[in-house]
Motif scaffolding. Structure first.
Motif, PDB file in Angstrom:
ATOM      1  N   VAL A  46      -5.772   7.166  -6.107  1.00  0.00           N
ATOM      2  CA  VAL A  46      -5.155   8.281  -5.392  1.00  0.00           C
ATOM      3  C   VAL A  46      -5.586   8.260  -3.928  1.00  0.00           C
ATOM      4  O   VAL A  46      -4.773   8.470  -3.025  1.00  0.00           O
ATOM      5  N   GLY A  47      -6.848   7.969  -3.677  1.00  0.00           N
ATOM      6  CA  GLY A  47      -7.334   7.887  -2.305  1.00  0.00           C
ATOM      7  C   GLY A  47      -6.681   6.754  -1.537  1.00  0.00           C
ATOM      8  O   GLY A  47      -6.323   6.907  -0.365  1.00  0.00           O
ATOM      9  N   ASP A  48      -6.511   5.610  -2.187  1.00  0.00           N
ATOM     10  CA  ASP A  48      -5.848   4.475  -1.537  1.00  0.00           C
ATOM     11  C   ASP A  48      -4.396   4.802  -1.223  1.00  0.00           C
ATOM     12  O   ASP A  48      -3.892   4.462  -0.140  1.00  0.00           O
ATOM     13  N   GLU A  61      -9.231   8.139  -9.298  1.00  0.00           N
ATOM     14  CA  GLU A  61      -9.502   8.817  -8.033  1.00  0.00           C
ATOM     15  C   GLU A  61      -9.433   7.835  -6.869  1.00  0.00           C
ATOM     16  O   GLU A  61      -8.937   8.164  -5.797  1.00  0.00           O
ATOM     17  N   GLU A  62      -9.917   6.619  -7.076  1.00  0.00           N
ATOM     18  CA  GLU A  62      -9.862   5.603  -6.030  1.00  0.00           C
ATOM     19  C   GLU A  62      -8.413   5.223  -5.729  1.00  0.00           C
ATOM     20  O   GLU A  62      -8.042   5.045  -4.572  1.00  0.00           O
ATOM     21  N   ARG A  71      -3.113   7.771  -0.730  1.00  0.00           N
ATOM     22  CA  ARG A  71      -3.080   8.775   0.337  1.00  0.00           C
ATOM     23  C   ARG A  71      -3.307   8.116   1.700  1.00  0.00           C
ATOM     24  O   ARG A  71      -2.616   8.416   2.680  1.00  0.00           O
ATOM     25  N   ARG A  72      -4.260   7.176   1.773  1.00  0.00           N
ATOM     26  CA  ARG A  72      -4.510   6.471   3.033  1.00  0.00           C
ATOM     27  C   ARG A  72      -3.303   5.629   3.444  1.00  0.00           C
ATOM     28  O   ARG A  72      -2.976   5.543   4.630  1.00  0.00           O
TER      29      ARG A  72
END
Length: 132
Positions: A51-53, A48-49, A55-56
């Motif tokens: 994917v968040g990175d 999840e981390e 996306r950012r």
């Protein structure tokens, strides 16, 4: 040095880690590497981390590309209205086009290429400014 590329250590599988009778043997064979195999929540948090990175990074590439595109186009319009040589607004417009392509690359997830395109576009604009 042996000619074989195979390791003497057998890989620890999830089944070996879940079976209490063989888990200790698997840890001994792997040198203690089987301690964290059953910790699926930790691995899910890492995913999840990631994917968040990602996306950012995509949003940063798109936003920066759009901002530099607008700045380059505005500079090209302002320089074309003035007494600057024709090469100056052309360089700003070309740099803006490269930054626009960086925004597209960032939206597609190719953030490294987008970063280098942003750098190239900014350098083209700076080089065009030197001709003024």
């Amino acid at each position: 040095m042996r000619g074989s590329t195979e390791s003497d250590v057998e890989p620890v599988t999830r089944e070996a880690a879940e079976d209490p009778g063989t888990a200790g043997d698997a840890d001994e064979r792997a040198g203690g590497a089987g301690e964290h195999i059953g910790d699926a929540e930790e691995h899910a948090g890492d995913a999840e981390e990631y994917v968040g990175d990602a996306r950012r990074a995509r949003w940063a590439a798109v936003g920066t590309g759009a901002l530099l595109t607008c700045a380059g186009l505005a500079a090209a319009l302002l320089r074309s209205a003035g007494a600057a040589p024709a090469l100056v607004p052309a360089a700003y417009a070309l740099g803006a086009a490269v930054c626009a392509s960086a925004a597209v690359l960032g939206a597609q997830g190719r953030t490294r290429r987008a970063l280098w395109s942003l750098i190239a576009g900014t350098m083209i604009m700076a080089l065009g400014d030197q001709f003024d």
